[in-house]
Design a protein around this motif. Structure first.
Motif, mmCIF file in Angstrom:
data_model
loop_
_atom_site.group_PDB
_atom_site.id
_atom_site.type_symbol
_atom_site.label_atom_id
_atom_site.label_comp_id
_atom_site.label_asym_id
_atom_site.label_seq_id
_atom_site.Cartn_x
_atom_site.Cartn_y
_atom_site.Cartn_z
ATOM 1 N N HIS A 5 0.838 -1.190 0.000
ATOM 2 C CA HIS A 5 0.000 0.000 0.000
ATOM 3 C C HIS A 5 0.875 1.242 0.000
ATOM 4 O O HIS A 5 2.005 1.225 0.480
ATOM 5 N N LEU A 6 0.361 2.295 -0.587
ATOM 6 C CA LEU A 6 1.074 3.562 -0.654
ATOM 7 C C LEU A 6 0.219 4.656 -0.027
ATOM 8 O O LEU A 6 -1.013 4.541 0.024
ATOM 9 N N HIS A 7 0.836 5.735 0.423
ATOM 10 C CA HIS A 7 0.087 6.851 0.997
ATOM 11 C C HIS A 7 -0.423 7.800 -0.079
ATOM 12 O O HIS A 7 -1.194 8.711 0.209
ATOM 13 N N VAL A 8 0.004 7.585 -1.328
ATOM 14 C CA VAL A 8 -0.446 8.392 -2.460
ATOM 15 C C VAL A 8 -0.979 7.475 -3.543
ATOM 16 O O VAL A 8 -0.697 6.283 -3.547
ATOM 17 N N LYS A 9 -1.746 8.036 -4.468
ATOM 18 C CA LYS A 9 -2.226 7.230 -5.583
ATOM 19 C C LYS A 9 -2.276 8.064 -6.856
ATOM 20 O O LYS A 9 -2.037 9.270 -6.836
ATOM 21 N N ILE A 29 1.526 9.979 -12.338
ATOM 22 C CA ILE A 29 1.041 9.344 -13.560
ATOM 23 C C ILE A 29 0.728 7.883 -13.299
ATOM 24 O O ILE A 29 -0.253 7.344 -13.789
ATOM 25 N N GLU A 30 1.595 7.236 -12.515
ATOM 26 C CA GLU A 30 1.465 5.798 -12.271
ATOM 27 C C GLU A 30 1.971 5.471 -10.873
ATOM 28 O O GLU A 30 2.984 6.006 -10.432
ATOM 29 N N ALA A 31 1.247 4.594 -10.173
ATOM 30 C CA ALA A 31 1.682 4.105 -8.860
ATOM 31 C C ALA A 31 2.011 2.620 -8.986
ATOM 32 O O ALA A 31 1.290 1.873 -9.648
ATOM 33 N N GLN A 32 3.125 2.213 -8.389
ATOM 34 C CA GLN A 32 3.553 0.811 -8.422
ATOM 35 C C GLN A 32 3.666 0.289 -6.988
ATOM 36 O O GLN A 32 4.757 0.249 -6.416
ATOM 37 N N LYS A 34 3.565 -2.670 -5.685
ATOM 38 C CA LYS A 34 4.397 -3.865 -5.494
ATOM 39 C C LYS A 34 5.845 -3.496 -5.232
ATOM 40 O O LYS A 34 6.546 -4.153 -4.477
ATOM 41 N N HIS A 35 6.307 -2.421 -5.886
ATOM 42 C CA HIS A 35 7.696 -2.000 -5.761
ATOM 43 C C HIS A 35 7.862 -0.805 -4.834
ATOM 44 O O HIS A 35 8.987 -0.374 -4.573
ATOM 45 N N GLY A 36 6.740 -0.222 -4.375
ATOM 46 C CA GLY A 36 6.806 0.944 -3.498
ATOM 47 C C GLY A 36 7.277 2.191 -4.219
ATOM 48 O O GLY A 36 7.933 3.044 -3.634
ATOM 49 N N LYS A 37 6.935 2.312 -5.508
ATOM 50 C CA LYS A 37 7.406 3.440 -6.309
ATOM 51 C C LYS A 37 6.248 4.159 -7.004
ATOM 52 O O LYS A 37 5.170 3.599 -7.163
ATOM 53 N N VAL A 38 6.520 5.389 -7.413
ATOM 54 C CA VAL A 38 5.554 6.186 -8.167
ATOM 55 C C VAL A 38 6.282 6.886 -9.313
ATOM 56 O O VAL A 38 7.480 7.150 -9.218
ATOM 57 N N ILE A 39 5.543 7.186 -10.378
ATOM 58 C CA ILE A 39 6.090 7.968 -11.490
ATOM 59 C C ILE A 39 5.363 9.307 -11.484
ATOM 60 O O ILE A 39 4.135 9.357 -11.554
ATOM 61 N N VAL A 40 6.153 10.387 -11.370
ATOM 62 C CA VAL A 40 5.598 11.732 -11.266
ATOM 63 C C VAL A 40 5.869 12.489 -12.564
ATOM 64 O O VAL A 40 6.971 12.448 -13.100
ATOM 65 N N GLU A 41 4.844 13.178 -13.046
ATOM 66 C CA GLU A 41 4.909 13.903 -14.319
ATOM 67 C C GLU A 41 5.972 15.006 -14.272
ATOM 68 O O GLU A 41 5.949 15.867 -13.394
ATOM 69 N N CYS A 71 8.444 7.001 -0.651
ATOM 70 C CA CYS A 71 8.802 7.714 0.575
ATOM 71 C C CYS A 71 9.457 9.058 0.288
ATOM 72 O O CYS A 71 9.586 9.892 1.187
ATOM 73 N N LYS A 72 9.857 9.315 -0.944
ATOM 74 C CA LYS A 72 10.508 10.574 -1.308
ATOM 75 C C LYS A 72 9.523 11.641 -1.757
ATOM 76 O O LYS A 72 9.928 12.742 -2.129
ATOM 77 N N VAL A 73 8.216 11.324 -1.758
ATOM 78 C CA VAL A 73 7.210 12.307 -2.150
ATOM 79 C C VAL A 73 6.208 12.509 -1.016
ATOM 80 O O VAL A 73 5.983 11.614 -0.206
ATOM 81 N N MET A 74 5.641 13.724 -0.966
ATOM 82 C CA MET A 74 4.625 14.022 0.036
ATOM 83 C C MET A 74 3.410 14.614 -0.659
ATOM 84 O O MET A 74 3.539 15.441 -1.560
ATOM 85 N N LEU A 75 2.251 14.179 -0.241
ATOM 86 C CA LEU A 75 0.984 14.621 -0.813
ATOM 87 C C LEU A 75 0.760 16.109 -0.561
ATOM 88 O O LEU A 75 1.031 16.599 0.534
ATOM 89 N N VAL A 76 0.271 16.825 -1.575
ATOM 90 C CA VAL A 76 -0.113 18.226 -1.432
ATOM 91 C C VAL A 76 -1.632 18.260 -1.322
ATOM 92 O O VAL A 76 -2.337 17.795 -2.214
ATOM 93 N N CYS A 77 -2.131 18.802 -0.211
ATOM 94 C CA CYS A 77 -3.577 18.846 0.042
ATOM 95 C C CYS A 77 -4.256 19.755 -0.981
ATOM 96 O O CYS A 77 -3.833 20.896 -1.175
#
Length: 110
Positions: A5-9, A29-32, A34-41, A71-77
């Motif tokens: 699970h991730l804290h962002v989607k 753009i994409e959440a992974q 399984k690997h605990g990673k995200v792709i940010v535009e 873990c290197k990204v934080m959600l912006v409300c």
């Protein structure tokens, strides 16, 4: 290491906390999970050298976004426009993500 699970989607706006793109904002753009990673535009761009093929008859150097650890990204409300951690609450029988700073519901989770 497996994170389920991730804290962002996908679709969330996030800010990068560390690395060469520290302080930059972008949309996921994409959440992974399984690997605990995200792709940010527009963040963590890499160059890939490609041979000519049917998809890209020209070939050459392509630029694309590489995955970042979640873990290197934080959600912006979306309500208060500040980077925030999230809390989970139950509203109308559904578990929702809530901003820790302003207490506003971020979105519905399933």
């Amino acid at each position: 290491m497996s994170i389920n699970h991730l804290h962002v989607k996908k679709g969330d706006n996030v800010i990068v906390l560390s690395g060469k793109d520290k302080g930059k904002e972008g949309k996921i753009i994409e959440a992974q999970p399984k690997h605990g990673k995200v792709i940010v535009e527009g963040i963590n761009k890499v160059k890939r050298h490609t041979k000519p093929n049917l998809k890209a008859p020209q070939g050459g150097i392509l630029t694309k976004e590489a995955p970042l650890h979640a873990c290197k990204v934080m959600l912006v409300c979306p309500a208060c426009s500040k980077p925030t951690r999230i809390a989970h609450k139950e509203v109308n029988g559904q578990k929702v993500r809530v901003c820790k700073k302003c207490g506003e519901v971020i979105d519905q989770t399933k």
